[in-house]
Design a protein around this motif. Sequence first.
Motif, short mmCIF file in Angstrom:
data_model
loop_
_atom_site.label_atom_id
_atom_site.label_comp_id
_atom_site.label_asym_id
_atom_site.label_seq_id
_atom_site.Cartn_x
_atom_site.Cartn_y
_atom_site.Cartn_z
N ASP A 41 0.82 -1.22 0.00
CA ASP A 41 0.00 0.00 0.00
C ASP A 41 0.85 1.27 0.00
OD1 ASP A 41 -2.76 -1.13 0.24
OD2 ASP A 41 -1.92 -1.99 2.06
N SER A 57 -0.08 4.34 -2.09
CA SER A 57 -0.17 3.98 -3.50
C SER A 57 -1.62 3.70 -3.89
CB SER A 57 0.69 2.75 -3.80
OG SER A 57 2.05 3.00 -3.50
N ASP A 70 -4.64 2.15 -6.31
CA ASP A 70 -4.86 0.96 -7.13
C ASP A 70 -6.32 0.91 -7.52
OD1 ASP A 70 -6.40 -0.24 -5.02
OD2 ASP A 70 -4.56 -0.94 -4.09
N THR A 71 -6.69 -0.10 -8.27
CA THR A 71 -8.09 -0.26 -8.71
C THR A 71 -8.73 -1.49 -8.10
OG1 THR A 71 -7.37 -1.45 -10.70
CG2 THR A 71 -7.66 0.94 -10.90
N THR A 72 -8.15 -2.00 -7.02
CA THR A 72 -8.66 -3.19 -6.36
C THR A 72 -9.78 -2.83 -5.39
OG1 THR A 72 -6.48 -4.23 -6.50
CG2 THR A 72 -8.06 -5.19 -4.94
N ASP A 111 -12.39 2.39 -4.82
CA ASP A 111 -12.40 1.64 -6.07
C ASP A 111 -13.77 0.99 -6.29
OD1 ASP A 111 -9.59 2.09 -6.67
OD2 ASP A 111 -9.22 0.78 -4.95
#
Length: 204
Positions: free
Chosen positions: A9, A35, A37-39, A71
């Motif tokens: 992360d 960081s 993300d698209t999760t 997300d």
Amino acid sequence: SGGTANAADFGGTLPSGTVTFAAGETSKTITVNVSGDTTVEPDESFNVVLSNPAGAAIDAGAASSTILNDDTSLSITADQTSNFEGNAGTTPFTFTVTRTGDPLTAVSVDYAVSGGTADAADFGGVLPSGTVNFAAGETSKTIAINVSGDTAVEPDESFTVTLSNPVGTSISTASGVIRTSVYRMAAGGSPSMLPKLPCLSTSG
């Protein structure tokens, strides 16, 4: 340290460093870069802990923060396990696109009919395609695929509705099977037509 977040992360390494106060300074800011993300995942927490003081004592030595999931993902399923194709006109085969995760932003995704044994003639001459748009707060959308009815004796036909080009989301696919009319001999030797019974199955 601590919490449910991990090194991934933060770009692969848990952040650390030293805060230095010059004479007269009373406040400093620590920036911890998370960081993106698209999760689609639960909210995650982490702690920033002070240690090894030089020239000072630590009063409140830890503070916690939470990384909120922002997300979203889309899944597509067929609404019917079976349906009639019909002998004329069109019959809508409907698919539901469902959004999970954060619903607070607008997202979109393209869809198109492809694959299988059905062709453009089964859809009025053009394979259907389009875009599904979710406004902020929306969690479900319906795609209607109009199948053209006919009286031709033919094998079952299949088609796939595929999502692509997502904006702010991840995707899956669904497929449908069209079962066309069949004929049999009725009493007295005259032909009779059985109803068309299309079936839908989902994948992804």
